[in-house]
Design an enzyme around this catalytic site. Sequence first.
Site, PDB file in Angstrom:
ATOM      1  CD  GLU A   1      -2.496  -6.217   5.096  1.00 42.59           C
ATOM      2  OE1 GLU A   1      -2.826  -5.090   5.164  1.00 42.59           O
ATOM      3  OE2 GLU A   1      -1.862  -6.402   3.927  1.00 42.59           O
TER       4      GLU A   1
ATOM      5  CG  HIS B   1      -4.590  -3.013   2.495  1.00 46.35           C
ATOM      6  ND1 HIS B   1      -3.453  -2.649   3.585  1.00 46.35           N
ATOM      7  CD2 HIS B   1      -4.769  -2.226   2.096  1.00 46.35           C
ATOM      8  CE1 HIS B   1      -3.031  -1.370   3.629  1.00 46.35           C
ATOM      9  NE2 HIS B   1      -4.126  -0.949   2.890  1.00 46.35           N
TER      10      HIS B   1
ATOM     11  CB  CYS C   1      -0.984  -0.018   1.279  1.00 53.01           C
ATOM     12  SG  CYS C   1      -2.199   1.175   1.016  1.00 53.01           S
TER      13      CYS C   1
END
Length: 203
Positions: free
Chosen positions: A183, A181, A79
């Site tokens: 995650e 992202h 990011c």
Amino acid sequence: MIAIIDYGMGNLRSVQKGFEKAGVRAVVVRDPYQVDQAGGVVLPGVGAFADAMASLHYSAMNKAVYRAIEAGKPLLGICLGHQLLFDASEEWGYTGGLGVLPGLVRRLPGGLKVPHMGWNRIEIKKADPLLEGIPDRSSFYFVHSYAAVPADERMVLATAEYGMSFAAVVGRDNVYGIQFHPEKSSALGLKILENFGRIAEKC
């Protein structure tokens, strides 16, 4: 071991948990010299570009990033961390970046709702170990108002569309950057983290 750089700008625990779920040992580090001991490095980030650069300089983590890259260690920007790898950003004026990758970070086109937030598909442009096992047109979770515009199209591994086509994944030598992202991107996001861990193991 993967070192997740803590320079005061990022959702560090969620990135660490993502690696854990992917079966990769990752540790949040606050000392630049801890980065030197790692097999791979992650530069996360959430927030303003200028603040992030100031924090990197203040913490001397910018030097740790350069040392890691020069040593040939795989580095992954996520990011804002992805954007920081480029020459500069036009966010709130002009701010110099790390200058690891050639290109500028520009605001997404006017008339669009920003930040660009939510799931979006990527189009894979080039095969790479980071994207192994990722089907083309897979969806990942984005939150950003700016996007990197690489000066060299050859390092664009995947793009996404939001009012324009922008670089969603880049890679050159041992340096990678992803705008979304992983995650927060379910199983396929964890697969990317697993792939990065495997890349780091081979170095």
